[in-house]
Design a protein around this motif. Sequence first.
Motif, PDB file in Angstrom:
ATOM      1  N   ILE A 137       0.788  -1.161  -0.269  1.00  0.00           N
ATOM      2  CA  ILE A 137       0.047  -0.224   0.014  1.00  0.00           C
ATOM      3  C   ILE A 137       0.556   0.999   0.058  1.00  0.00           C
ATOM      4  O   ILE A 137       0.486   2.355  -1.073  1.00  0.00           O
ATOM      5  CB  ILE A 137      -0.757   0.251   1.430  1.00  0.00           C
ATOM      6  N   LEU A 138       1.610   0.819   0.544  1.00  0.00           N
ATOM      7  CA  LEU A 138       2.551   2.191   1.229  1.00  0.00           C
ATOM      8  C   LEU A 138       3.362   2.651  -0.382  1.00  0.00           C
ATOM      9  O   LEU A 138       3.511   3.834  -1.135  1.00  0.00           O
ATOM     10  CB  LEU A 138       3.988   2.456   2.267  1.00  0.00           C
ATOM     11  N   GLY A 139       3.655   1.530  -1.223  1.00  0.00           N
ATOM     12  CA  GLY A 139       4.478   1.283  -2.416  1.00  0.00           C
ATOM     13  C   GLY A 139       3.660   2.135  -3.456  1.00  0.00           C
ATOM     14  O   GLY A 139       3.678   2.603  -4.066  1.00  0.00           O
ATOM     15  N   LYS A 168       2.594   6.856  -6.794  1.00  0.00           N
ATOM     16  CA  LYS A 168       1.782   8.468  -7.639  1.00  0.00           C
ATOM     17  C   LYS A 168       2.055   9.052  -7.521  1.00  0.00           C
ATOM     18  O   LYS A 168       1.420  10.180  -7.924  1.00  0.00           O
ATOM     19  CB  LYS A 168      -0.400   8.363  -7.346  1.00  0.00           C
ATOM     20  N   LEU A 169       2.743   9.604  -6.777  1.00  0.00           N
ATOM     21  CA  LEU A 169       3.807  10.984  -6.746  1.00  0.00           C
ATOM     22  C   LEU A 169       4.629  11.137  -7.314  1.00  0.00           C
ATOM     23  O   LEU A 169       5.588  11.678  -7.655  1.00  0.00           O
ATOM     24  CB  LEU A 169       4.325  11.222  -5.253  1.00  0.00           C
ATOM     25  N   VAL A 198      12.286   9.426 -10.572  1.00  0.00           N
ATOM     26  CA  VAL A 198      12.223   9.014  -9.290  1.00  0.00           C
ATOM     27  C   VAL A 198      12.392   7.287  -9.464  1.00  0.00           C
ATOM     28  O   VAL A 198      13.035   7.014  -9.064  1.00  0.00           O
ATOM     29  CB  VAL A 198      11.202   9.743  -8.966  1.00  0.00           C
ATOM     30  N   LEU A 199      12.123   6.175 -10.299  1.00  0.00           N
ATOM     31  CA  LEU A 199      11.798   5.395 -10.465  1.00  0.00           C
ATOM     32  C   LEU A 199      12.763   4.896 -10.738  1.00  0.00           C
ATOM     33  O   LEU A 199      13.435   3.521 -10.090  1.00  0.00           O
ATOM     34  CB  LEU A 199      10.684   5.001 -11.333  1.00  0.00           C
ATOM     35  N   PHE A 247       6.936  -3.144   0.149  1.00  0.00           N
ATOM     36  CA  PHE A 247       7.550  -1.778  -0.596  1.00  0.00           C
ATOM     37  C   PHE A 247       8.340  -1.935  -1.750  1.00  0.00           C
ATOM     38  O   PHE A 247       8.589  -0.866  -2.812  1.00  0.00           O
ATOM     39  CB  PHE A 247       8.140  -0.607   0.293  1.00  0.00           C
ATOM     40  N   THR A 248       9.757  -1.772  -1.091  1.00  0.00           N
ATOM     41  CA  THR A 248      10.690  -2.266  -2.281  1.00  0.00           C
ATOM     42  C   THR A 248      10.027  -3.235  -3.388  1.00  0.00           C
ATOM     43  O   THR A 248      10.640  -3.033  -4.511  1.00  0.00           O
ATOM     44  CB  THR A 248      12.266  -2.370  -1.549  1.00  0.00           C
ATOM     45  N   SER A 249       9.509  -4.585  -3.294  1.00  0.00           N
ATOM     46  CA  SER A 249       8.924  -5.390  -3.873  1.00  0.00           C
ATOM     47  C   SER A 249       7.884  -4.499  -4.852  1.00  0.00           C
ATOM     48  O   SER A 249       8.302  -4.401  -6.074  1.00  0.00           O
ATOM     49  CB  SER A 249       8.504  -6.416  -3.604  1.00  0.00           C
ATOM     50  N   PHE A 250       7.626  -3.374  -4.521  1.00  0.00           N
ATOM     51  CA  PHE A 250       6.765  -2.916  -5.110  1.00  0.00           C
ATOM     52  C   PHE A 250       7.020  -2.005  -6.022  1.00  0.00           C
ATOM     53  O   PHE A 250       6.516  -1.576  -7.630  1.00  0.00           O
ATOM     54  CB  PHE A 250       5.369  -2.044  -4.475  1.00  0.00           C
ATOM     55  N   VAL A 251       7.938  -1.024  -5.878  1.00  0.00           N
ATOM     56  CA  VAL A 251       9.025  -0.262  -6.326  1.00  0.00           C
ATOM     57  C   VAL A 251       9.962  -0.826  -8.114  1.00  0.00           C
ATOM     58  O   VAL A 251      10.126  -0.048  -8.383  1.00  0.00           O
ATOM     59  CB  VAL A 251       9.038   1.119  -6.245  1.00  0.00           C
TER      60      VAL A 251
END
Length: 250
Positions: A86-88, A93-94, A99-100, A144-148
């Motif tokens: 969820i945090l990712g 979205k921002l 940045v990615l 988180f790190t998996s999401f991004v």
Amino acid sequence: MEFDTTFFLVAVPAAFIAGVSKGGFGGGPAFAATALMALIMSPAMALGIMLPLLMIADLATLRPFWKQWDTEAAKALIYGGLPGVILGAALYKLANADVLRVLIGLISLIFVVFQMARAQGWIAPAKAPLGKSVGLIAGVVSGFTSFVSHAGGPPAAMYLLSKGMGKTTYQATTVLAFWAINAMKAVPYAFLGVFTVDTFNAGLILVGPILLGCVVGVYAHRALPERVFFLITYVLLVSAGSKLIYDGLT
């Protein structure tokens, strides 16, 4: 998107490496595929191509390691993984493409530094198994790190290695935990527009290489020295990560 020579020279080996990692080496270096693909396409497209492939690899590698996992450790990572995902999604979205790129590049370099420090004994394993609360925190960071960047391995490794489990139990636990975490990521990826016709078509091309990698990885788990595979992966990650950071900053 054009599936030209560059695509095949980069994406096919990247998918194969991801499959080998998923099949026999704890899944951690699998995110090298995302870093490599982000060199020739947008980070969002690289993420969108790799997630379905990683989910297929997860399913392909569940059976060889079925019920050989540490259930409680896997649960801690999975439960913690949800708020991490969820945090990712909120950060995604921002963040813009640059940045990615920088995030994926930094995570790539941090992963290599962490693995080298662990191999050299600079990061000493915990003297006692870490508790469930630490596992939940590791799950949040992994989610988180998996999401991004599809790079949830290091936080999970720090928690699992403290338990002194054998390499097969470790492998099986990571397969189960990241099967669940990757499934969690699919819904927000869809809502965020990460999946497109191009990512679907590219995924169809790369299903074969990643499944072949899974088969090789299962056998290599028992036969190939880990140092050989990890050395190749680390070189790729340092090269790709450095280039992504440069591109993102300039």
